[in-house]
Motif scaffolding. Sequence first.
Motif, PDB file in Angstrom:
ATOM      1  N   HIS A 261      -3.813  -3.272 -11.996  1.00  0.00           N
ATOM      2  CA  HIS A 261      -2.866  -2.477 -11.202  1.00  0.00           C
ATOM      3  C   HIS A 261      -3.548  -1.563 -10.175  1.00  0.00           C
ATOM      4  O   HIS A 261      -3.347  -0.341 -10.180  1.00  0.00           O
TER       5      HIS A 261
ATOM      6  N   LYS B   7      -6.447   7.775 -15.813  1.00  0.00           N
ATOM      7  CA  LYS B   7      -5.511   7.107 -14.900  1.00  0.00           C
ATOM      8  C   LYS B   7      -5.918   7.461 -13.466  1.00  0.00           C
ATOM      9  O   LYS B   7      -5.375   8.379 -12.867  1.00  0.00           O
TER      10      LYS B   7
ATOM     11  N   ASN C  81       3.720  10.175  -6.351  1.00  0.00           N
ATOM     12  CA  ASN C  81       3.729  10.016  -7.809  1.00  0.00           C
ATOM     13  C   ASN C  81       3.574  11.355  -8.519  1.00  0.00           C
ATOM     14  O   ASN C  81       4.183  11.589  -9.563  1.00  0.00           O
TER      15      ASN C  81
ATOM     16  N   LYS D 203       6.258   2.723 -16.708  1.00  0.00           N
ATOM     17  CA  LYS D 203       4.887   3.207 -16.511  1.00  0.00           C
ATOM     18  C   LYS D 203       4.470   4.173 -17.617  1.00  0.00           C
ATOM     19  O   LYS D 203       3.326   4.173 -18.067  1.00  0.00           O
TER      20      LYS D 203
END
Length: 244
Positions: A99, A77, A127, A191
């Motif tokens: 994304h 990620k 985040n 998510k």
Amino acid sequence: MNQKTRILIVEDDMIIAANISVQLSNLGYEVMGIETRGEEAILHARANTPDIILLDINLKGAINGIEAAIEIQKSKKIPIIYLTANSDEATFAKAKATHPYAFISKPFNNLDLQRTIALVVDQIHENSAEVKDISEHFEVLVDRIFVRHNGRMVKLLLDEILYIEADRNYSNIITSSGNYLISTTLKVVEKEIKSHMFIRVHRSYMVNIAKLDVVADNHLEINRKVIPISKSFKEHLLKHLHTI
């Protein structure tokens, strides 16, 4: 910055790549390397896990930047910033589906690069703080989640969840046997839960499509609960229903 943000540059024009590298180094970032092909970018990302990848969409070689991003995201990620001189809608739609954190259109100047990277770094930090907070209340595994309930972590199998409803900065997880309120937004829950069976259908609802009893034009029903469908989510839902 205490710990330098590590950036991988994937650009097949070495003059542009070298210029970006110099700019980033001058701004205090760590350039992990320059790759010119998508295949090499995939190997580099998997082996070294950069914090950000600056990725040209139109790479020479067997795969383009979008295809490289898809392969990287299967195991890592890593925030992607696309570099592109191609602004057609079809390419943009394909890139958007991965994304990315941002797009930088060529030709760009030093200020464009500086501001975009700074904004993405801020997003990453936000985040990270959010994920740290989530871990105390909500943990996702392949087929189950653990939620904090009455002072302890409770296991919920994904198959047991009917739907999840937003409640401001909280989410209410509804199962056939009970409800579990967690201090995590629905956006974050969406998510974290990677199962293709869970689909966002409204700004306030995410449903387990295996539990649907009724699919109407403007609403769904699960266990007699009427759930609205937003137009922006309806097409995505119907596509998923046709694949199961």
